[in-house]
Design an enzyme around this catalytic site. Structure first.
Site, PDB file in Angstrom:
ATOM      1  N   ASP A   9       0.849  -1.192   0.000  1.00 19.34           N
ATOM      2  CA  ASP A   9       0.000   0.000   0.000  1.00 19.34           C
ATOM      3  C   ASP A   9       0.891   1.251   0.000  1.00 19.34           C
ATOM      4  OD1 ASP A   9      -3.159   0.683   1.433  1.00 19.34           O
ATOM      5  OD2 ASP A   9      -1.668   2.222   0.979  1.00 19.34           O
ATOM      6  N   ASP A 104      -3.996   2.480  -5.091  1.00 24.14           N
ATOM      7  CA  ASP A 104      -2.676   2.488  -4.446  1.00 24.14           C
ATOM      8  C   ASP A 104      -2.379   1.264  -3.613  1.00 24.14           C
ATOM      9  OD1 ASP A 104      -4.078   2.876  -2.031  1.00 24.14           O
ATOM     10  OD2 ASP A 104      -2.434   4.098  -1.252  1.00 24.14           O
ATOM     11  N   GLU A 105      -3.172   0.216  -3.766  1.00 28.05           N
ATOM     12  CA  GLU A 105      -2.847  -0.989  -2.998  1.00 28.05           C
ATOM     13  C   GLU A 105      -3.082  -2.231  -3.830  1.00 28.05           C
ATOM     14  OE1 GLU A 105      -5.706  -2.306   0.147  1.00 28.05           O
ATOM     15  OE2 GLU A 105      -6.548  -0.328  -0.159  1.00 28.05           O
TER      16      GLU A 105
END
Ligand code: TTP
Ligand code: MG
Length: 385
Positions: A9, A104-105
């Site tokens: 992340d 974003d992960e």
């Protein structure tokens, strides 16, 4: 052989991308989400802003009261999308099995991929290094035998961290953490569990599953197994997705009409913009409503014609909301909108339908303004008529 799963992340993602473009923002409390003079919520807060109690989802006006010297920035989704594509590209060098979760992960199945690095730990260090080298961003990585433990681990070691939970140590690792740290436990569930004397994940794990089933239903049973570190979900590389959905959980259960409609409108705008971005149109709209008792119901409508027009999606969703409220007037804690039946082709040309054409032009103009000036720079307050 035990699986080895990484959860990766990026740290303060939107803020970090903005900092690459404006290094003046480094080391300062920065909030991405828009103008605090206007409505809106914090999307991403820098780590310098967090000690003030600022977190994602908080109204911007409150964030400013908590930290008046914070710097507020508009959301620029295209920038984050570009960074996200590069991020997923880096991960693809390390394993064929990656499951992106939002921008974003991602989960990465590292089983059998560690050999060139000597260990899973070294492999994770290499991933962090590549992300830093290619994106100039920092990431936090959790390593475990299952998704839920890997996710809790990456969350716990933020920012720029790396935390490995050894096979067999899962429930021990989770045991003393606050129950709210467990994915699947929202604010309301935390409150209900608090009323039952549950403070830690370990407390939750030790409750009998019959009690959980009665109080929280089937979904609760799954989360209850997570509390013991039991999670068989595989890392699944996405195929072409068949639907797009957005949902929001309210801070307070509500039946307030205007609030529900504006929340619904925002969700419809988001799914429609995503459809347009992917060059798709939807044939079906589904509304999900969860009430204060965790009862979840769905209503579905088929559109007369496939569409990606915000106003068309909203009008259908609003009718579904009216139907849901007519059936069951209980305060609502979550609403969600899903569009499915996606097709890539354009709609059939209907020369008499100038209204749809006008609405399509309006959406296009709004998309262009948002692309240039940020997501919050313009709002289309549709009438729902
Ligand atoms: P997160 O990974 O939850 O947050 P973050 O990257 O800003 O911070 P952290 O270091 O704790 O990971 O979400 C990723 C991005 O998604 C975030 O930068 C902005 C966006 N986002 C929203 O727009 N709204 C939200 O409510 C959340 C939680 C995130
Ligand atoms: Mg993040």
């Amino acid at each position: 052989m035990a699986r080895c799963i990484f959860h990766i992340d990026l740290d303060a993602f939107f803020v970090s991308v903005e900092r690459l473009l404006d290094p003046e923002l480094k080391g300062k409390p920065v909030i991405v989400g828009g103008d605090p003079e206007r409505h809106g919520v914090v999307a991403s807060a820098s780590y310098e802003a967090r000690p003030f109690g600022i977190h994602a989802g908080m109204p911007l006006s409150r964030a400013r009261r908590l930290c008046p010297r914070a710097i507020f920035i508009q959301t620029h989704l295209p920038r984050y999308r570009d960074a996200s594509v590069k991020f997923m590209g880096v991960l693809a060098n390390f394993s064929p099995c990656i499951e992106p979760m939002g921008l974003d992960e991602a989960y990465l199945d590292a089983t059998g991929c560690e050999e060139p690095y000597g260990s899973f730990h070294r492999m994770a260090v290499a991933i962090k290094g590549r992300i830093h080298q290619e994106l100039k961003l920092t990431a936090s990585v959790g390593i475990a035998t299952c998704k839920v433990v890997a996710k809790v681990a990456s969350d716990l070691c933020k920012p720029d961290g790396l935390l490995e939970v050894a096979p067999g140590d899962e429930s021990q690792f989770l045991r003393l953490l606050p129950v709210a740290k467990l994915p699947g436990v929202g604010t309301k569930m935390e409150q209900v569990l608090g009323g039952m004397g549950v403070i830690t994940i370990g407390d939750f794990a030790s409750l009998p599953s019959s009690v959980i089933k009665r109080r929280f239903g089937k979904g609760g049973e799954v989360v209850h197994r997570y509390a013991s570190g039991i999670d068989d979900r595989r890392v699944e590389a996405p195929g072409e997705s068949k639907s797009i959905s957005k949902q929001t959980t309210f801070a307070r259960d509500t039946l307030e009409r205007y609030f529900l409609e504006t929340s619904l409108h925002r969700l419809c705008e988001q799914v429609s913009a995503e459809l347009r971005y992917r060059g798709k149109r939807a044939g079906c709209v589904t509304l999900k409503v969860r009430d204060a008792d965790f009862e979840t119901i769905s209503h579905q409508a088929t559109l007369k014609e496939v569409s990606n027009v915000s106003q068309v999606i909203f009008t259908a969703a609003l009718q579904l909301l009216n139907r849901a409220l007519a059936q069951r007037r209980k305060p609502i804690r979550l609403i969600g909108v899903r569009v499915s039946g996606l097709s890539g082709e354009g709609r059939q040309l209907n020369m008499f339908d100038s209204r749809t054409e006008r609405l399509e032009r309006l959406d296009k103009a709004i998309d262009q303004i948002r692309e240039k000036y940020g997501t919050e720079s313009i709002r289309n307050v549709g009438s729902g008529a």
